[in-house]
Design an enzyme around this catalytic site. Sequence first.
Site, PDB file in Angstrom:
ATOM      1  N   ASP A  48       0.908  -1.334   0.318  1.00  0.00           N
ATOM      2  CA  ASP A  48      -0.090  -0.235   0.147  1.00  0.00           C
ATOM      3  C   ASP A  48       0.941   1.545  -0.115  1.00  0.00           C
ATOM      4  O   ASP A  48       1.494   1.442   0.825  1.00  0.00           O
ATOM      5  CB  ASP A  48      -0.592  -0.041   1.179  1.00  0.00           C
ATOM      6  N   TYR A  53       3.644   9.881  -0.551  1.00  0.00           N
ATOM      7  CA  TYR A  53       4.669   9.269   0.308  1.00  0.00           C
ATOM      8  C   TYR A  53       5.801   9.488  -0.211  1.00  0.00           C
ATOM      9  O   TYR A  53       6.907   8.912  -0.060  1.00  0.00           O
ATOM     10  CB  TYR A  53       4.452   6.925   0.555  1.00  0.00           C
ATOM     11  N   LYS A  78      -2.590   5.948  -4.330  1.00  0.00           N
ATOM     12  CA  LYS A  78      -3.781   6.621  -3.645  1.00  0.00           C
ATOM     13  C   LYS A  78      -3.329   8.088  -5.041  1.00  0.00           C
ATOM     14  O   LYS A  78      -2.769   8.676  -5.328  1.00  0.00           O
ATOM     15  CB  LYS A  78      -3.450   7.503  -2.878  1.00  0.00           C
ATOM     16  N   HIS A 109      -8.087   9.476  -1.718  1.00  0.00           N
ATOM     17  CA  HIS A 109      -6.972   9.628  -0.403  1.00  0.00           C
ATOM     18  C   HIS A 109      -7.319  10.228   0.434  1.00  0.00           C
ATOM     19  O   HIS A 109      -8.055   9.402   1.548  1.00  0.00           O
ATOM     20  CB  HIS A 109      -5.791  10.415  -0.667  1.00  0.00           C
TER      21      HIS A 109
END
Length: 278
Positions: A48, A53, A78, A109
């Site tokens: 994930d 990120y 996302k 998200h």
Amino acid sequence: MRALQIPNLALNDGRAIPQLGVGVFLVKPGEAQRVVADALDVGYRHIDTARIYDNEAEVGAAIAESGIPRDELFVTTKLWNTDQTQAAAAFEASLDRLGLDRVDLYLIHWPQAMFGEALTAWKSLIEIAATGRATSIGVSNFEKDDLQQLLDETGVVPAVNQIELHPLHQRRELAAFCAEQGIAIEAWGPLAQGKSDLLERPAITEAAAAHGKSPAQVVLRWHVQQGRIIFPKTLRRERMVENAGLFDFELSAAEMAAIDALDEQRNFGPDPRTFDVR
Ligand code: NAD
């Protein structure tokens, strides 16, 4: 590299998702490739990540280097908040960074309800799904009203809602609504992000002692027994092994109830109703 024996759950679109994976939130570039490589080597097949990120490229590099056939992997990324009106381009950019020609799950998200573009984004995800390059589509951090809007306006039910959920923050009403609609719950922060004394609570430590398991394994097992999808984060290989040791024991009804009683409606991440990062 042998895969761990992890049950698949069926999503509402007929696809299967491994119930356990690893998450890479706050795993820095420079570290993420090693973390994902370790996770794949330990036997995880579900990763994930997210645009925000900033580690999609490293996730992709670890996948490529592993040589594991693509169809044995389950990769989620996302759509970030600033891209809600340009989801098609953002999706392409994510695929490029990952070095993949499809993802297994693409999520919005955050709803960012105050900006009113989640529906626009959802319509784009529906189009992306129609191309087959996002096998499943879903949302994250959506409250009941946010979900209801998508259902009313498109009739397309998200496959998952990825929300903060752990024994200290159980989201019972939202979870019940998702269950009614056939939306699978992915619990983020399944260990309350390591930010509390959760793992020292007697309900957890007593069950851990009774089963010869660690407190983290008990909390993760509590999620698994409720049919939730989880991807705890750790940088440490030995904890990756530990966090996968969930499928050889069962918490009793009394042990589950004692953990249920820990709910304090206490979130450690942002509140989706007010989180307005653009
Ligand atoms: P988490 O609950 O998985 O907690 C991670 C922390 O728990 C680690 O930093 C470590 O300190 C501790 N930990 C891990 N394994 C342990 C063990 N065996 N024993 C003791 N402590 C242990 O929190 P998270 O990383 O925030 O959530 C997991 C994943 O969920 C993320 O990596 C990310 O993929 C996803 N996520 C999504 C959102 C979202 O908005 N959709 C937000 C946060 C996280």
